[in-house]
Every structure is written in structure tokens, then in C-alpha cells.
Design a protein around this motif. Sequence first.
Motif, short mmCIF file in Angstrom:
data_model
loop_
_atom_site.label_atom_id
_atom_site.label_comp_id
_atom_site.label_asym_id
_atom_site.label_seq_id
_atom_site.Cartn_x
_atom_site.Cartn_y
_atom_site.Cartn_z
N GLN A 166 -13.35 -33.54 10.58
CA GLN A 166 -12.67 -32.60 9.68
C GLN A 166 -11.16 -32.62 9.90
O GLN A 166 -10.39 -32.51 8.95
CB GLN A 166 -13.23 -31.18 9.87
CG GLN A 166 -12.68 -30.19 8.87
CD GLN A 166 -12.99 -30.58 7.43
OE1 GLN A 166 -14.12 -30.90 7.10
NE2 GLN A 166 -11.99 -30.59 6.57
N ASP A 213 -8.50 -33.36 6.95
CA ASP A 213 -7.36 -32.50 6.63
C ASP A 213 -6.04 -33.28 6.70
O ASP A 213 -5.17 -33.12 5.84
CB ASP A 213 -7.31 -31.30 7.59
CG ASP A 213 -8.49 -30.36 7.41
OD1 ASP A 213 -9.18 -30.43 6.36
OD2 ASP A 213 -8.74 -29.56 8.33
N SER A 242 -5.68 -35.51 3.67
CA SER A 242 -5.28 -34.73 2.51
C SER A 242 -3.77 -34.51 2.51
O SER A 242 -3.11 -34.65 1.48
CB SER A 242 -6.03 -33.39 2.52
OG SER A 242 -5.63 -32.60 1.45
#
Length: 85
Positions: free
Chosen positions: A65, A69, A72
Motif C-alpha cells: 500500500q 500511494d 499515485s
Amino acid sequence: MSEKSRIRWLCRRGMKELDVLLERFVANEYDDLDEREQAGLRELLEMEDPDLYALVMGRMEAPTQVQADLLSRIRQFQRPQGAAR
């Protein structure tokens, strides 16, 4: 060599597209990353260019994760200034 200098060196890739994007990201965002995010970035930079490119382009899912992130945030640097997010 400082850690940030080492990271900037690791941003020098065999693919110009990754070079530009990653170097811009590190120059603008690295100092704002926490230790966990910096470790995630180091892990991403240890990947082979085709795998990293696939992750950046969203063609492959990030292993963690934290990396998702980061990817992104990195993708935001692909967009021209003033483009809608």
C-alpha cells in the motif's frame, strides 16, 4: 554521499521517461516523505525498468500500500502544470 543523493542516483534509469519523472518527483517530494515512504521508494527504485515503468503507468499493481500511494503521487508529475487531477 547523503541518502537523498543516493536516491537521485538510483533515479537515473535506462528509460528517459522514468529518469525525468523520478528525478522531478525526488527533487520536489523526497524531503516530505516519512521513513516508511522513503523505504518504499528505495524498494521501487531497486526494481527493473520494465517492472517499474509498468507500475508507474498503472499496468501492474504495487506490492504494498505504501508503494501504491507513492506511485499515485509520482503519477501526478506526469501531468502538465495546470492539468486537472
